[in-house]
Design a protein around this motif. Structure first.
Motif, mmCIF file in Angstrom:
data_model
loop_
_atom_site.group_PDB
_atom_site.id
_atom_site.type_symbol
_atom_site.label_atom_id
_atom_site.label_comp_id
_atom_site.label_asym_id
_atom_site.label_seq_id
_atom_site.Cartn_x
_atom_site.Cartn_y
_atom_site.Cartn_z
ATOM 1 N N GLU A 183 -11.029 27.470 -38.167
ATOM 2 C CA GLU A 183 -10.230 28.690 -38.121
ATOM 3 C C GLU A 183 -9.064 28.605 -39.106
ATOM 4 O OE1 GLU A 183 -11.216 27.643 -33.730
ATOM 5 O OE2 GLU A 183 -10.514 26.602 -35.524
ATOM 6 N N SER A 184 -8.602 29.761 -39.552
ATOM 7 C CA SER A 184 -7.412 29.849 -40.385
ATOM 8 C C SER A 184 -6.795 31.222 -40.203
ATOM 9 C CB SER A 184 -7.759 29.604 -41.859
ATOM 10 O OG SER A 184 -8.648 30.605 -42.323
ATOM 11 N N GLY A 185 -5.557 31.355 -40.673
ATOM 12 C CA GLY A 185 -4.909 32.658 -40.665
ATOM 13 C C GLY A 185 -3.845 32.846 -39.611
ATOM 14 N N GLY A 186 -3.660 31.853 -38.756
ATOM 15 C CA GLY A 186 -2.616 31.977 -37.751
ATOM 16 C C GLY A 186 -1.228 31.914 -38.366
ATOM 17 N N GLY A 187 -0.229 32.177 -37.547
ATOM 18 C CA GLY A 187 1.138 32.132 -38.027
ATOM 19 C C GLY A 187 2.096 32.724 -37.027
ATOM 20 N N SER A 188 3.333 32.900 -37.472
ATOM 21 C CA SER A 188 4.381 33.476 -36.632
ATOM 22 C C SER A 188 4.791 34.817 -37.202
ATOM 23 C CB SER A 188 5.588 32.535 -36.592
ATOM 24 O OG SER A 188 5.241 31.294 -35.997
ATOM 25 N N VAL A 189 4.750 35.844 -36.368
ATOM 26 C CA VAL A 189 5.114 37.191 -36.802
ATOM 27 C C VAL A 189 5.943 37.864 -35.727
ATOM 28 C CG1 VAL A 189 3.055 37.478 -38.236
ATOM 29 C CG2 VAL A 189 3.016 38.224 -35.838
ATOM 30 N N GLN A 190 6.586 38.945 -36.092
ATOM 31 C CA GLN A 190 7.307 39.751 -35.113
ATOM 32 C C GLN A 190 6.370 40.772 -34.494
ATOM 33 O OE1 GLN A 190 10.789 41.294 -37.225
ATOM 34 N NE2 GLN A 190 12.016 39.671 -36.298
ATOM 35 N N ALA A 191 6.719 41.205 -33.319
ATOM 36 C CA ALA A 191 5.914 42.199 -32.613
ATOM 37 C C ALA A 191 5.732 43.442 -33.471
ATOM 38 C CB ALA A 191 6.582 42.563 -31.293
ATOM 39 N N GLY A 192 4.521 43.973 -33.407
ATOM 40 C CA GLY A 192 4.191 45.156 -34.186
ATOM 41 C C GLY A 192 3.504 44.855 -35.501
ATOM 42 N N SER A 202 -9.576 34.009 -39.670
ATOM 43 C CA SER A 202 -10.902 33.785 -40.242
ATOM 44 C C SER A 202 -11.502 32.530 -39.631
ATOM 45 C CB SER A 202 -10.827 33.605 -41.761
ATOM 46 O OG SER A 202 -10.269 34.724 -42.389
ATOM 47 N N CYS A 203 -12.808 32.507 -39.558
ATOM 48 C CA CYS A 203 -13.517 31.322 -39.061
ATOM 49 C C CYS A 203 -14.751 31.123 -39.925
ATOM 50 C CB CYS A 203 -13.917 31.498 -37.606
ATOM 51 S SG CYS A 203 -14.940 30.160 -36.954
ATOM 52 N N THR A 204 -14.839 29.950 -40.520
ATOM 53 C CA THR A 204 -16.001 29.639 -41.342
ATOM 54 C C THR A 204 -16.840 28.577 -40.649
ATOM 55 O OG1 THR A 204 -14.768 27.983 -42.586
ATOM 56 C CG2 THR A 204 -14.803 30.213 -43.461
ATOM 57 N N GLU A 232 2.774 38.880 -25.812
ATOM 58 C CA GLU A 232 1.754 38.348 -24.911
ATOM 59 C C GLU A 232 0.468 37.949 -25.630
ATOM 60 O OE1 GLU A 232 3.339 41.296 -24.635
ATOM 61 O OE2 GLU A 232 1.981 42.897 -23.933
ATOM 62 N N ASP A 233 0.374 38.229 -26.919
ATOM 63 C CA ASP A 233 -0.761 37.757 -27.719
ATOM 64 C C ASP A 233 -0.562 36.324 -28.194
ATOM 65 O OD1 ASP A 233 -0.876 41.022 -29.195
ATOM 66 O OD2 ASP A 233 -2.213 40.243 -27.619
ATOM 67 N N THR A 234 0.627 35.784 -27.962
ATOM 68 C CA THR A 234 0.910 34.411 -28.376
ATOM 69 C C THR A 234 -0.035 33.443 -27.692
ATOM 70 O OG1 THR A 234 3.230 34.881 -28.844
ATOM 71 C CG2 THR A 234 2.643 32.593 -28.353
ATOM 72 N N ALA A 235 -0.735 32.636 -28.489
ATOM 73 C CA ALA A 235 -1.729 31.699 -27.952
ATOM 74 C C ALA A 235 -2.337 30.914 -29.108
ATOM 75 C CB ALA A 235 -2.832 32.439 -27.212
ATOM 76 N N THR A 236 -3.121 29.915 -28.745
ATOM 77 C CA THR A 236 -3.986 29.274 -29.722
ATOM 78 C C THR A 236 -5.314 30.014 -29.704
ATOM 79 O OG1 THR A 236 -2.941 27.119 -29.369
ATOM 80 C CG2 THR A 236 -5.104 27.135 -30.426
ATOM 81 N N TYR A 237 -5.765 30.423 -30.875
ATOM 82 C CA TYR A 237 -6.994 31.193 -30.986
ATOM 83 C C TYR A 237 -8.118 30.291 -31.484
ATOM 84 C CZ TYR A 237 -4.561 35.560 -30.100
ATOM 85 O OH TYR A 237 -3.858 36.578 -29.496
ATOM 86 N N PHE A 238 -9.244 30.374 -30.788
ATOM 87 C CA PHE A 238 -10.409 29.552 -31.102
ATOM 88 C C PHE A 238 -11.597 30.430 -31.467
ATOM 89 C CE2 PHE A 238 -8.750 25.566 -29.436
ATOM 90 C CZ PHE A 238 -7.810 25.991 -28.495
ATOM 91 N N CYS A 239 -12.359 30.017 -32.462
ATOM 92 C CA CYS A 239 -13.638 30.672 -32.653
ATOM 93 C C CYS A 239 -14.725 29.788 -32.074
ATOM 94 C CB CYS A 239 -13.924 31.025 -34.113
ATOM 95 S SG CYS A 239 -14.382 29.669 -35.166
ATOM 96 N N ALA A 240 -15.829 30.410 -31.706
ATOM 97 C CA ALA A 240 -16.894 29.699 -31.004
ATOM 98 C C ALA A 240 -18.242 30.293 -31.348
ATOM 99 C CB ALA A 240 -16.647 29.767 -29.496
ATOM 100 N N LEU A 241 -19.269 29.471 -31.172
ATOM 101 C CA LEU A 241 -20.636 29.848 -31.522
ATOM 102 C C LEU A 241 -21.531 29.841 -30.284
ATOM 103 C CD1 LEU A 241 -22.895 30.265 -33.724
ATOM 104 C CD2 LEU A 241 -23.115 27.768 -33.732
ATOM 105 N N ASN A 242 -22.286 30.903 -30.130
ATOM 106 C CA ASN A 242 -23.307 30.997 -29.081
ATOM 107 C C ASN A 242 -24.664 31.040 -29.757
ATOM 108 O OD1 ASN A 242 -25.316 32.889 -27.741
ATOM 109 N ND2 ASN A 242 -23.962 32.522 -26.021
ATOM 110 N N THR A 243 -25.557 30.165 -29.340
ATOM 111 C CA THR A 243 -26.844 30.030 -30.038
ATOM 112 C C THR A 243 -28.023 30.643 -29.292
ATOM 113 O OG1 THR A 243 -27.171 27.839 -29.085
ATOM 114 C CG2 THR A 243 -26.094 27.957 -31.235
ATOM 115 N N VAL A 244 -27.762 31.481 -28.323
ATOM 116 C CA VAL A 244 -28.843 32.117 -27.571
ATOM 117 C C VAL A 244 -29.301 33.365 -28.302
ATOM 118 C CG1 VAL A 244 -29.481 33.251 -25.416
ATOM 119 C CG2 VAL A 244 -27.985 31.233 -25.391
ATOM 120 N N TRP A 284 -17.147 24.854 -30.862
ATOM 121 C CA TRP A 284 -15.787 25.391 -30.905
ATOM 122 C C TRP A 284 -15.032 24.836 -32.112
ATOM 123 C CZ3 TRP A 284 -13.829 28.823 -27.268
ATOM 124 C CH2 TRP A 284 -14.647 29.049 -26.152
ATOM 125 N N GLY A 285 -14.150 25.674 -32.638
ATOM 126 C CA GLY A 285 -13.230 25.210 -33.655
ATOM 127 C C GLY A 285 -12.029 24.533 -33.019
#
Length: 126
Positions: free
Chosen positions: A5-14, A20-22, A87-99, A116-117
């Protein structure tokens, strides 16, 4: 399969961010990619997922603000996050489902994802 994953950071509300996840694997083009997030002290929760077919699903908490998309040629999955809230503050993970689902079902629980990333931090200040 390795997910990065990439693209995270600190921003102000709004404000907006785009995650991105490769993938390094060759299973990308046929399965479902999802985004989850986890805040400190909370369980990992579903954000959005998209299948190769284009079927997608967004969590109620982000619908209308976040948009998931994928580029099978790169291959990369994106999460465009607009109108961010504290309230969107969190660690964001991308994940793969193979079904390979026959129906239009979009998997949305963490247990349905097998790869999982490492996660990318998103911090939204008020």
């Amino acid at each position: 399969v390795q997910l990065v994953e990439s693209g995270g950071g600190s921003v102000q509300a709004g404000n907006s961010l785009r995650l991105s996840c490769t993938s390094s694997g060759d299973t990308w083009s046929v399965y479902t990619m999802g985004w989850f997030r986890q805040a400190p002290g909370k369980e990992r929760e579903f954000v959005a997922a998209i299948r190769t077919s284009g079927d997608y699903k967004h969590a109620d908490a982000v619908r209308g603000r976040f948009t998931i998309s994928r580029d099978n040629l790169k291959p990369t999955v994106y999460l465009q996050m607009n109108s961010l809230r504290p309230e969107d503050t969190a660690t964001y993970f991308c994940a793969l489902n193979t079904v390979a689902y026959v129906s239009t079902y979009v998997p949305w629980t963490p247990s349905e994802y097998t790869s999982w990333g490492q996660g990318t931090q998103v911090t939204v200040s008020s």
